[in-house]
Design an enzyme around this catalytic site. Structure first.
Site, PDB file in Angstrom:
ATOM      1  N   SER A 134     -50.182  12.050 -23.536  1.00  0.00           N
ATOM      2  CA  SER A 134     -48.810  11.684 -23.906  1.00  0.00           C
ATOM      3  C   SER A 134     -48.126  11.090 -22.681  1.00  0.00           C
ATOM      4  O   SER A 134     -48.540  11.334 -21.538  1.00  0.00           O
ATOM      5  CB  SER A 134     -48.051  12.946 -24.342  1.00  0.00           C
ATOM      6  OG  SER A 134     -46.667  12.694 -24.451  1.00  0.00           O
TER       7      SER A 134
ATOM      8  N   TYR B 170     -45.350  21.780 -23.576  1.00  0.00           N
ATOM      9  CA  TYR B 170     -46.089  20.628 -24.137  1.00  0.00           C
ATOM     10  C   TYR B 170     -46.511  19.686 -23.012  1.00  0.00           C
ATOM     11  O   TYR B 170     -47.672  19.270 -22.925  1.00  0.00           O
ATOM     12  CB  TYR B 170     -45.184  19.910 -25.132  1.00  0.00           C
ATOM     13  CG  TYR B 170     -45.774  18.664 -25.767  1.00  0.00           C
ATOM     14  CD1 TYR B 170     -46.698  18.756 -26.802  1.00  0.00           C
ATOM     15  CD2 TYR B 170     -45.388  17.387 -25.328  1.00  0.00           C
ATOM     16  CE1 TYR B 170     -47.234  17.600 -27.385  1.00  0.00           C
ATOM     17  CE2 TYR B 170     -45.923  16.243 -25.903  1.00  0.00           C
ATOM     18  CZ  TYR B 170     -46.831  16.355 -26.935  1.00  0.00           C
ATOM     19  OH  TYR B 170     -47.361  15.216 -27.504  1.00  0.00           O
TER      20      TYR B 170
END
Ligand SMILES: NC(=O)c1ccc[n+]([C@@H]2O[C@H](COP(=O)([O-])OP(=O)(O)OC[C@H]3O[C@@H](n4cnc5c(N)ncnc54)[C@H](O)[C@@H]3O)[C@@H](O)[C@H]2O)c1
Length: 335
Positions: free
Chosen positions: A212, A225
């Site tokens: 990401s 995350y």
């Protein structure tokens, strides 16, 4: 600011398409063209001067190959399955297809998994759909074994299954922290471990890990995350080193804000934009204020095309790389 943020509509959607046609999509198209160069060429017998014709096998870049995709029931995983299927690969979809108590938004359903399987088969390839959790090593090993028994090979592994989590760091419940780590990081390790013995034996393979933009920068709202996505890049680079002499590449792809249910759900939107928890509005705001490219959300296919690029001829000698597809945000990085 939120996480992998942002938007598309009206004139900015048009601008976005124009940009992508010369950017990410152009790169993927180059990879496809390079793949075509890898198809068998007509060979000339120098003694007779006769030119033998190439075999009449299917011409898709990935014809006869097999792609195993975790989290394949929807979103980016589904888009990857479609991209590889359109290029001739048989597909294995591995997805939990059910909710998890400690994940605060709905995951894919059994119906999603079944629908994706039939959509993939409609493209003329074979597809196995497996309801399984990336936290379950035994199920992963059984699924790889089934892949080999039905398709005879495992060429491409897309380590894609993931969940997100948002909020104030010191308020994160232990169980939610552990779930994100167990799926995004330990699950990726277990998935890779299940596939490596086959790729080593084949002396061939391509692995792509979906990290990401939050594996490249920090984010105060997505700290757990982000930690898993940073960790995933370290794991991908280490896998690249461990498998290089076995002719297996491993690269990371780092998307920005993508139009999927991981981003477009009440839990995330209420956290990142409580005053207007709407996916289009959040995307529009990011496009206007934060994204270097004048665009909001990517579509899942935009990411899938980059994943495919890392499995094609153009990248056969590329490993350990980290590729950002993040609305140009990497232009802000210091290296
Ligand atoms: N959407 C974004 O903005 C964005 C941005 C950057 C990175 N990513 C990453 O892309 C990947 C795919 O996410 P997406 O956006 O398509 O989201 P998504 O929620 O639409 O898809 C994720 C899929 O993974 C499955 N899954 C979740 N936990 C699982 C488990 N334990 N075992 C097996 N399957 C499981 C879900 O059922 C779902 O089908 C994730 O790793 C995510 O972190 C997404």
């Amino acid at each position: 600011m939120s996480r992998d943020q942002h938007r598309s509509s009206g004139s900015s959607a048009t601008t976005r398409r124009k940009l992508l046609s010369t950017g990410a999509i152009g790169v993927a198209a180059a990879a496809t063209a390079a793949g075509a160069l890898g198809t068998p060429a007509a060979a000339q017998d120098t003694s007779t001067g006769v030119t033998a014709q190439p075999s009449l096998e299917p011409t898709g870049e990935f014809s006869g190959q097999c792609a195993f995709i975790t989290g394949g029931a929807r979103g980016i995983g589904y888009a990857c399955a479609e991209e590889f299927a359109r290029a001739g690969a048989n597909i294995v979809l591995y997805d939990i297809a059910g909710n998890i108590d400690t994940v605060n938004y709905p995951l894919a359903t059994e119906q999603d998994l079944a629908t994706t399987k039939s959509n993939i088969e409609a493209l003329g390839v074979k597809c196995i759909a497996i309801k399984g959790d990336v936290r379950d090593s035994i199920k992963l090993e059984e699924s790889v074994a089934r892949t080999i028994s039905e398709f005879g090979r495992l060429d491409i592994l897309v380590v894609n299954a993931g969940v997100t989590h948002v909020g104030v760091l010191d308020e994160f419940p232990d169980e939610e922290v552990q779930t994100v780590i167990d799926i995004n990081l330990t699950g990726a390790i277990k998935t890779t471990q299940a596939a490596l013995p086959i790729m080593r034996r084949q002396n061939a393979g391509r692995i792509v890990m979906i990290s990401s933009i939050l594996g490249r920068i920090g984010n105060e709202n997505f700290s757990v995350y982000a930690s898993t996505k940073w960790g995933l890049i370290g794991f991908a680079k280490s896998t690249a080193l461990a498998m290089a002499t076995h002719n297996v590449t491993c690269n990371s792809v780092c998307p920005g804000w993508v139009r999927t249910k991981l981003a477009d759900n009440d839990y995330i939107l209420n956290a990142v934009s409580p005053e207007n928890p709407n996916f289009e509005a959040v995307s529009e705001a990011a496009a206007a204020s934060y994204h270097p490219l004048p665009m909001g959300a990517y579509e899942p296919v935009d990411i899938a095309r980059v994943v495919k690029m890392f499995c094609g001829q153009a990248t056969a000698m590329v490993t350990g790389e980290v590729f950002d597809i993040s609305q140009g945000q990497n232009a802000r990085f210091n290296a």
